[in-house]
Design a protein around this motif. Structure first.
Motif, short mmCIF file in Angstrom:
data_model
loop_
_atom_site.label_atom_id
_atom_site.label_comp_id
_atom_site.label_asym_id
_atom_site.label_seq_id
_atom_site.Cartn_x
_atom_site.Cartn_y
_atom_site.Cartn_z
N GLN A 197 2.33 -2.21 -7.33
CA GLN A 197 2.76 -0.85 -7.04
C GLN A 197 1.58 0.00 -6.52
N ALA B 94 0.94 -0.76 -2.96
CA ALA B 94 1.92 -0.13 -2.08
C ALA B 94 1.56 1.34 -1.85
N ARG B 95 1.14 2.02 -2.91
CA ARG B 95 0.74 3.42 -2.76
C ARG B 95 -0.48 3.57 -1.85
N ALA C 56 -1.15 1.56 0.66
CA ALA C 56 -0.64 1.34 2.03
C ALA C 56 0.04 2.60 2.55
N ASP C 57 0.84 3.26 1.71
CA ASP C 57 1.49 4.51 2.12
C ASP C 57 0.46 5.58 2.45
N ALA C 58 -0.55 5.69 1.61
CA ALA C 58 -1.58 6.70 1.84
C ALA C 58 -2.36 6.42 3.11
N GLU C 59 -2.61 5.16 3.41
CA GLU C 59 -3.31 4.82 4.64
C GLU C 59 -2.46 5.18 5.86
N LEU C 60 -1.12 4.96 5.76
CA LEU C 60 -0.24 5.32 6.86
C LEU C 60 -0.24 6.82 7.09
N VAL C 61 -0.14 7.59 6.00
CA VAL C 61 -0.14 9.05 6.12
C VAL C 61 -1.45 9.53 6.71
N GLN D 147 -1.45 8.89 10.43
CA GLN D 147 -0.59 9.84 11.12
C GLN D 147 -1.25 11.20 11.26
N ASN E 75 -5.59 11.75 -0.84
CA ASN E 75 -4.49 10.95 -1.41
C ASN E 75 -4.79 9.47 -1.32
N ALA F 295 -5.12 6.92 -4.43
CA ALA F 295 -4.33 5.68 -4.49
C ALA F 295 -5.24 4.48 -4.71
#
Length: 399
Positions: A113, A116-117, A119-124, A127, A164, A168
């Motif tokens: 988990q 995954a957080r 990976a989400d933070a890297e995407l944000v 962006q 963030n 993470a």
């Protein structure tokens, strides 16, 4: 006439008694005169005072203790799923060997988990950085002369996304650390003193699982009196800078019906005097006591009571006599050249069960009495019997 007889009869009897006593004294044979017997000199065993360089040996006692002994306590909760065979009373383990394994599935899920957080933070973050780049180009294309704000350039958005991501990643590191903590080990080789947990038991943070100690280094606290401490060649607040050059100490004890000897070094002294005993302790270390530091393959076990002999200072002109020659605390009997006895007071530097080291009071080569003497007095005539057991040789330096 009757009165005359009454008066004269006692006088007559008394006169006869006196006359008889005089006659007996006159006729008694005179006693023969005998000369007083000549006393023979007392025969005593003696030894010769020796003078030579001597290294003082201070004898003391103590109990072997491990330098490191700890309780095993988990930092995470869970059910125990595996216990190493070495984790048993008296068990032997190596450094970083897994002793207890706690169920890890929940912690593996937490790692997944957290990944995954991240990976989400890297995407944000990607962006937001892209939006910030577009904003900068847009302001350059419009040729606006006024400087744009950080909000217009998306700077706070990028900073928040980076924070963030850092959070993470920290959560991921924490999840991985918790997962690693399901494997319980210690960073030293040692033995198990006590086991108090087993397979299937649920443990929480702070539960005591057992007690282990290190076998890499053991120590023994050796109490010293003020007189004994003066015999050592160390300052009061001593701490060795190098193990190999520290004062040597030989540790002796009976183990399994045999005498054994181990070698160590004095690495430091206590910072304060014991308030109960008024003694100062010297701490000796023995490295690898269950291996190379053993006595001909016999380990030096924790808890063993030992006698320690510490190498002290060296006296260049020490006077050495047998222990049997010392009378009381500071007297010896010396046989002079005319075979008469003289009593001397000596200055004792060190003494053990075999020999006494003196600073003064006798001279090298003099004969001192080693056998018991009753009613010794100054000028007493004696005969010497050279002691077959000469003063014992000074103990060699501890290797």
């Amino acid at each position: 006439m009757r009165k005359f007889l009454i008066v004269m009869t006692p006088i007559f009897v008394l006169g006869l008694g006196i006359a008889g006593f005089i006659i007996l004294q006159a006729t008694q044979p005179k006693p023969e005169k005998t000369e007083a017997p000549v006393l023979r000199p007392v025969t005593l065993a003696v030894a010769t005072v020796r003078q030579e360089p001597t290294t003082l040996l201070v004898q003391t006692q103590g109990t072997i203790e491990s330098q490191t002994e700890i309780d095993l306590i988990p930092q995470v909760s869970g059910r125990i799923v595996h216990v190493a065979p070495a984790f048993a009373g008296g068990g032997i383990f190596k450094a970083n060997e897994t002793l207890i394994q706690i169920e890890s599935e929940d912690y593996e899920f937490a790692v997944t988990q957290a990944e995954a957080r991240v990976a989400d933070a890297e995407l944000v973050l990607a962006q937001e950085e892209a939006r910030a780049a577009v904003a900068r180009k847009q302001w350059d294309w419009d040729e606006i002369t006024d400087k744009p704000t950080d909000l217009a350039l998306k700077v706070p958005h990028v900073a928040q996304a980076r924070a963030n991501l850092a959070s993470a990643k920290a959560q991921l590191d924490r999840a991985k650390l918790d997962l690693a903590r399901t494997r319980i080990s210690v960073p030293f080789s040692g033995r198990v003193r006590e086991k108090s947990a087993g397979v299937g038991q649920y443990v929480s943070v702070g539960t005591r699982l057992g007690r282990v100690f290190s076998t890499e280094v053991v120590e023994v606290r050796l109490p010293l009196t003020d007189e004994e401490f003066t015999e050592l060649n160390v300052p009061v607040a001593y701490a060795a800078s190098d193990y190999e050059t520290a004062p040597k100490v030989a540790l002796k004890s009976q183990l399994a019906g045999r005498s054994h000897r181990w070698e160590g070094r004095i690495v430091r002294t206590d910072a304060a005097i014991d308030q109960d005993t008024r003694l100062l302790h010297a701490i000796a270390q023995i490295r690898d006591p269950y291996g190379a530091g053993g006595s001909n393959g016999t380990p030096l076990p924790v808890g063993l009571f030992v006698t320690g002999e510490i190498e002290g200072r060296t006296l260049e002109n020490a006077l050495i006599i047998p222990r049997a020659a010392l009378r009381g605390k500071d007297q010896v009997y010396v046989v002079r050249d005319d075979n008469t006895l003289t009593i001397r007071t000596v200055d004792v530097v060190s003494a053990n069960e075999d020999r006494v080291i003196l600073a003064s009071g006798v001279s090298a080569g003099e004969k001192i009495v080693t056998s018991p003497v009753r009613n010794a007095r100054e000028g007493m005539a004696v005969e010497t019997l050279e002691s077959r057991a000469e003063a014992p040789k000074v103990a060699e330096a501890v290797n």
